[in-house]
Design a protein around this motif. Structure first.
Motif, PDB file in Angstrom:
ATOM      1  N   GLU A 173       1.344  -1.548  -0.154  1.00  0.00           N
ATOM      2  CA  GLU A 173      -0.044   0.088  -0.297  1.00  0.00           C
ATOM      3  C   GLU A 173       0.819   0.989  -0.057  1.00  0.00           C
ATOM      4  OE1 GLU A 173      -4.073   1.028   2.048  1.00  0.00           O
ATOM      5  OE2 GLU A 173      -2.361   1.532   3.641  1.00  0.00           O
ATOM      6  N   ILE A 174       0.436   2.154  -0.731  1.00  0.00           N
ATOM      7  CA  ILE A 174       1.552   2.902  -1.082  1.00  0.00           C
ATOM      8  C   ILE A 174       0.512   4.573  -1.194  1.00  0.00           C
ATOM      9  CG2 ILE A 174       3.456   2.742  -2.825  1.00  0.00           C
ATOM     10  CD1 ILE A 174       1.974   4.103  -4.908  1.00  0.00           C
ATOM     11  N   ILE A 175       0.373   5.758  -0.124  1.00  0.00           N
ATOM     12  CA  ILE A 175       0.096   6.333   0.393  1.00  0.00           C
ATOM     13  C   ILE A 175       0.972   8.121   0.118  1.00  0.00           C
ATOM     14  CG2 ILE A 175      -0.979   7.688   2.571  1.00  0.00           C
ATOM     15  CD1 ILE A 175      -1.327   4.617   3.523  1.00  0.00           C
ATOM     16  N   ALA A 176      -0.441   8.985  -0.647  1.00  0.00           N
ATOM     17  CA  ALA A 176       0.036  10.122  -0.510  1.00  0.00           C
ATOM     18  C   ALA A 176      -0.592  11.183  -0.079  1.00  0.00           C
ATOM     19  CB  ALA A 176      -0.430  11.069  -2.141  1.00  0.00           C
ATOM     20  N   THR A 177      -0.566  12.031   0.994  1.00  0.00           N
ATOM     21  CA  THR A 177      -1.277  13.000   1.861  1.00  0.00           C
ATOM     22  C   THR A 177      -0.530  14.100   1.703  1.00  0.00           C
ATOM     23  OG1 THR A 177      -0.382  11.320   3.701  1.00  0.00           O
ATOM     24  CG2 THR A 177      -1.091  13.148   4.013  1.00  0.00           C
ATOM     25  N   VAL A 178      -1.307  15.620   1.197  1.00  0.00           N
ATOM     26  CA  VAL A 178      -1.578  16.253   0.381  1.00  0.00           C
ATOM     27  C   VAL A 178      -1.685  17.648   1.642  1.00  0.00           C
ATOM     28  CG1 VAL A 178      -2.454  15.156  -1.442  1.00  0.00           C
ATOM     29  CG2 VAL A 178      -3.398  16.331  -0.103  1.00  0.00           C
ATOM     30  N   TRP A 195       0.695  10.206  -9.476  1.00  0.00           N
ATOM     31  CA  TRP A 195       1.640   9.441  -9.615  1.00  0.00           C
ATOM     32  C   TRP A 195       2.002   9.494 -10.959  1.00  0.00           C
ATOM     33  CZ3 TRP A 195       3.130   8.241  -5.049  1.00  0.00           C
ATOM     34  CH2 TRP A 195       1.327   7.215  -3.552  1.00  0.00           C
ATOM     35  N   SER A 196       3.213   9.166 -10.892  1.00  0.00           N
ATOM     36  CA  SER A 196       4.115   8.704 -12.539  1.00  0.00           C
ATOM     37  C   SER A 196       3.521   8.258 -13.503  1.00  0.00           C
ATOM     38  CB  SER A 196       5.628   9.091 -11.831  1.00  0.00           C
ATOM     39  OG  SER A 196       5.473   8.075 -11.180  1.00  0.00           O
ATOM     40  N   ASP A 197       2.902   7.117 -12.622  1.00  0.00           N
ATOM     41  CA  ASP A 197       2.403   5.959 -13.836  1.00  0.00           C
ATOM     42  C   ASP A 197       0.502   6.347 -13.679  1.00  0.00           C
ATOM     43  OD1 ASP A 197       0.516   5.844 -10.973  1.00  0.00           O
ATOM     44  OD2 ASP A 197       1.025   3.724 -11.161  1.00  0.00           O
ATOM     45  N   GLY A 198       0.322   7.381 -13.671  1.00  0.00           N
ATOM     46  CA  GLY A 198      -0.924   7.982 -14.256  1.00  0.00           C
ATOM     47  C   GLY A 198      -2.223   7.870 -13.104  1.00  0.00           C
ATOM     48  N   SER A 199      -2.068   7.010 -12.168  1.00  0.00           N
ATOM     49  CA  SER A 199      -3.309   6.865 -11.183  1.00  0.00           C
ATOM     50  C   SER A 199      -3.442   8.330 -10.615  1.00  0.00           C
ATOM     51  CB  SER A 199      -2.798   5.807 -10.264  1.00  0.00           C
ATOM     52  OG  SER A 199      -3.707   5.978  -9.424  1.00  0.00           O
ATOM     53  N   THR A 200      -4.856   8.423 -10.138  1.00  0.00           N
ATOM     54  CA  THR A 200      -4.906  10.109  -9.285  1.00  0.00           C
ATOM     55  C   THR A 200      -5.439   9.576  -7.878  1.00  0.00           C
ATOM     56  OG1 THR A 200      -6.839   9.519 -10.086  1.00  0.00           O
ATOM     57  CG2 THR A 200      -5.338  11.202 -10.903  1.00  0.00           C
ATOM     58  N   GLU A 201      -5.049   7.958  -7.406  1.00  0.00           N
ATOM     59  CA  GLU A 201      -5.565   7.894  -5.770  1.00  0.00           C
ATOM     60  C   GLU A 201      -4.464   8.250  -5.034  1.00  0.00           C
ATOM     61  OE1 GLU A 201      -7.860   3.559  -6.029  1.00  0.00           O
ATOM     62  OE2 GLU A 201      -6.498   3.608  -7.447  1.00  0.00           O
ATOM     63  N   LEU A 202      -5.068   8.838  -4.385  1.00  0.00           N
ATOM     64  CA  LEU A 202      -4.146   9.158  -2.465  1.00  0.00           C
ATOM     65  C   LEU A 202      -3.917   7.744  -2.834  1.00  0.00           C
ATOM     66  CD1 LEU A 202      -6.469  11.998  -0.757  1.00  0.00           C
ATOM     67  CD2 LEU A 202      -3.700  12.740  -1.797  1.00  0.00           C
ATOM     68  N   VAL A 203      -4.265   6.782  -1.402  1.00  0.00           N
ATOM     69  CA  VAL A 203      -4.625   5.571  -1.119  1.00  0.00           C
ATOM     70  C   VAL A 203      -4.239   4.531  -2.216  1.00  0.00           C
ATOM     71  CG1 VAL A 203      -4.988   3.964   0.792  1.00  0.00           C
ATOM     72  CG2 VAL A 203      -4.256   6.444   1.286  1.00  0.00           C
ATOM     73  N   ARG A 204      -3.462   4.068  -2.313  1.00  0.00           N
ATOM     74  CA  ARG A 204      -3.672   2.750  -3.743  1.00  0.00           C
ATOM     75  C   ARG A 204      -2.769   1.323  -2.991  1.00  0.00           C
ATOM     76  NH1 ARG A 204       0.132   4.548  -8.563  1.00  0.00           N
ATOM     77  NH2 ARG A 204      -0.536   3.071  -8.825  1.00  0.00           N
ATOM     78  N   THR A 205      -3.517   0.274  -3.627  1.00  0.00           N
ATOM     79  CA  THR A 205      -2.237  -0.861  -3.355  1.00  0.00           C
ATOM     80  C   THR A 205      -1.711  -1.091  -4.894  1.00  0.00           C
ATOM     81  OG1 THR A 205      -3.780  -1.677  -1.586  1.00  0.00           O
ATOM     82  CG2 THR A 205      -2.216  -3.927  -2.666  1.00  0.00           C
ATOM     83  N   ILE A 206      -0.039  -1.683  -5.122  1.00  0.00           N
ATOM     84  CA  ILE A 206       0.081  -1.308  -6.458  1.00  0.00           C
ATOM     85  C   ILE A 206       0.793  -3.201  -5.748  1.00  0.00           C
ATOM     86  CG2 ILE A 206       1.215   0.286  -6.577  1.00  0.00           C
ATOM     87  CD1 ILE A 206       3.776   0.291  -6.237  1.00  0.00           C
ATOM     88  N   THR A 207       1.309  -4.109  -6.636  1.00  0.00           N
ATOM     89  CA  THR A 207       1.744  -5.568  -7.501  1.00  0.00           C
ATOM     90  C   THR A 207       2.896  -5.186  -7.773  1.00  0.00           C
ATOM     91  OG1 THR A 207      -0.662  -6.304  -7.573  1.00  0.00           O
ATOM     92  CG2 THR A 207       1.600  -8.297  -8.231  1.00  0.00           C
ATOM     93  N   LEU A 208       4.179  -5.914  -6.838  1.00  0.00           N
ATOM     94  CA  LEU A 208       5.172  -5.378  -7.726  1.00  0.00           C
ATOM     95  C   LEU A 208       5.983  -6.458  -8.676  1.00  0.00           C
ATOM     96  CD1 LEU A 208       7.318  -4.321  -4.393  1.00  0.00           C
ATOM     97  CD2 LEU A 208       6.776  -2.691  -6.531  1.00  0.00           C
ATOM     98  N   VAL A 209       6.212  -5.976  -9.760  1.00  0.00           N
ATOM     99  CA  VAL A 209       5.809  -7.531 -10.722  1.00  0.00           C
ATOM    100  C   VAL A 209       7.326  -6.906 -11.348  1.00  0.00           C
ATOM    101  CG1 VAL A 209       4.131  -7.491 -11.108  1.00  0.00           C
ATOM    102  CG2 VAL A 209       4.806  -6.178 -12.646  1.00  0.00           C
ATOM    103  N   SER A 210       7.819  -5.282 -11.480  1.00  0.00           N
ATOM    104  CA  SER A 210       9.244  -4.739 -11.732  1.00  0.00           C
ATOM    105  C   SER A 210      10.212  -3.392 -10.342  1.00  0.00           C
ATOM    106  CB  SER A 210       9.136  -4.048 -13.563  1.00  0.00           C
ATOM    107  OG  SER A 210       8.667  -3.314 -13.160  1.00  0.00           O
ATOM    108  N   ASP A 211      11.215  -3.091 -10.975  1.00  0.00           N
ATOM    109  CA  ASP A 211      11.296  -2.037 -10.467  1.00  0.00           C
ATOM    110  C   ASP A 211      11.118  -1.130 -11.420  1.00  0.00           C
ATOM    111  OD1 ASP A 211      13.898  -3.347  -8.996  1.00  0.00           O
ATOM    112  OD2 ASP A 211      15.644  -3.133 -10.826  1.00  0.00           O
TER     113      ASP A 211
END
Length: 458
Positions: free
Chosen positions: A163-168, A177-193
């Protein structure tokens, strides 16, 4: 005894032998080859033969062959196992290790780290492909007005969910986010660096404006929270700004942006005043005086008092009635002048008139009839006999003066004893004939003239 290719035999034993003799045969292969058989089917490279007949024996050789066997853990990856089998000495064989998703090839069991490689078959080869779970590096950061939970940065197994979290900060928002997502709190699955940046921007608000009237507004747009901006109401030509919809009267104003705001800028056409003023001795249509929109057309007129006339407007125009277009504050003065009349002169006889000319209405004009030398004034055409007189001028007037040549009296007398003829009144400088007639018995003796203006002749 002879040999095929790729080997030798003890051919020195070839020769004649007594029936029943025992001869030892020996086949020796070249390097990387092996003995296969003798031409009589014997498969022993070395053996004893009993001579019972003529023999012609040949030794056959074959290249060495080696076994290839590659294996792996099928849950983690695969190898091109279809290459497994037996190969001639030094045959090159390509072996390939392919990791499954989420795994990484680590090495072959002989220590090689090339997932795809060539092996030369110089011996029996048995290899295992070793795979391991892929490790992924996570690095998150924030740019702008806020933070992220960067304490989670590190290395994780492939497929790990985090889970990654952005606090404004206040009045800010996550742009993306740099990958295009606009969710403040989100869960990512690591498949690469993964390097992921949260871009946090100040909240933006729109400052917009419309107009009522003829003009436009400069400075509107979208701005970050708390930005200080200036907007300006700009009227079209011959118009002026009146007020903003919130009551502000300054055309240029400063705003601190904290929310969406819409303004209306009110404009009005310029107004100009007209003041029409009459000078002395006349009137104007002053009822038109007042304030009008720019470009209004107005009719102005002037009227002179009795015995006066319109001369000009203060702007030089000589039109007594005219249309003006109002483009500025305007004051126009109508100038009037008294009527003027002419005293014309005419003469009958020898003389002239002094005082003729142009005079204002109502002027008492003195005119004088001046006779030439040896002439005299008789009368004016209106019967007046005064050579110097005054006339009240109310219109153009022609004055005619009559002159007559001076007359003188010739008086004739006789001292007796005769008579005279030819006396009387005569024009100046006339030539006359006088006559002396003596009585009977007398003769004319001469004339005697008295020294007077008139002529007295004896």
């Amino acid at each position: 005894v002879s040999s095929g290719s790729n080997g030798t035999v003890n051919s020195e034993i070839s020769g004649n032998y007594v029936y029943g003799s025992i001869v030892s045969l020996k086949a020796i292969p070249n390097e990387h080859y092996h003995f296969d058989s003798w031409s009589d089917g014997t498969t022993n490279a070395e053996y004893d033969i009993v001579i019972t007949k003529d023999e012609n024996l040949t030794a056959s050789f074959a290249i060495d062959r080696y076994e290839l066997a590659i294996v792996t853990d099928n849950d983690k990856g695969s190898v091109n196992s279809e290459v497994n089998g037996e190969y001639d000495y030094n045959t090159p064989v390509t072996i390939i290790a392919t990791p499954n998703v989420g795994f990484t090839f680590k090495y072959w069991s002989d220590g090689s780290t090339d997932s795809e490689r060539i092996v030369n078959m110089t011996e029996n080869i048995s290899l295992s492909a070793i795979f391991e779970v892929t490790r992924c590096t996570l690095n998150i950061s924030a740019v702008g007005n806020g933070t992220v939970n960067s304490e989670i940065n590190g290395v994780y197994d492939y497929g790990t969910e985090i889970e990654i979290i952005a606090t404004v900060n206040n009045h800010c928002h996550l742009e993306s986010w740099s990958d295009g997502s606009t969710e403040l709190v989100r869960t990512i699955t690591l498949v690469s660096d993964s390097v992921i940046v949260a871009y946090i921007e100040p909240d933006s608000f729109t400052i917009s404006a419309t107009v009522a009237g003829d003009g436009h507004v400069e400075g509107t747009g979208t701005y970050a929270y708390n930005t200080e901006i200036t907007i300006t109401a700009v009227p079209d030509e011959h118009n002026h700004f009146t007020v903003w919809s919130d009551g502000e009267a300054n055309a240029e104003r400063t705003i601190i942006v904290t929310s969406d705001i819409h303004f209306v800028a009110n404009f009005a056409i310029d107004k100009h005043t007209i003041s029409v003023v009459a000078g002395d001795h006349g009137v104007v249509n002053s009822g038109v005086n007042g304030s009008y929109d720019y470009g209004t057309q107005l009719t102005i007129r002037a009227a002179a008092n009795l015995h006066y006339h319109f001369d000009s407007w203060s702007d030089g125009s000589v039109e007594i009635e005219r249309i003006i277009e109002l483009t500025q504050d305007t004051t126009l003065i109508a100038n009037f002048a008294i009527d003027q009349f002419a005293v014309y002169s005419a003469t009958v006889g020898n003389g002239n008139i002094e005082g003729a000319g142009i005079y204002d209405y109502g002027t008492n004009v003195t005119i004088t009839a001046v006779p030439d030398a040896h002439n005299h004034f008789v009368s004016w055409s209106d019967g007046d006999i005064n050579a110097v007189r005054q006339i009240l001028l109310v219109s153009d007037t022609t004055m005619t003066a009559e002159f007559a040549i001076d007359k003188h009296t010739v008086t004739l007398a006789s001292n007796g004893n005769g008579s005279v003829e030819g006396g009387g009144d005569f024009d100046y400088d006339s030539e006359i004939t006088i006559k002396a007639i003596p009585d009977y018995g007398y003769t004319f003796d001469g004339w005697w003239t008295s020294p007077t203006g008139d002529v007295q002749v004896t």
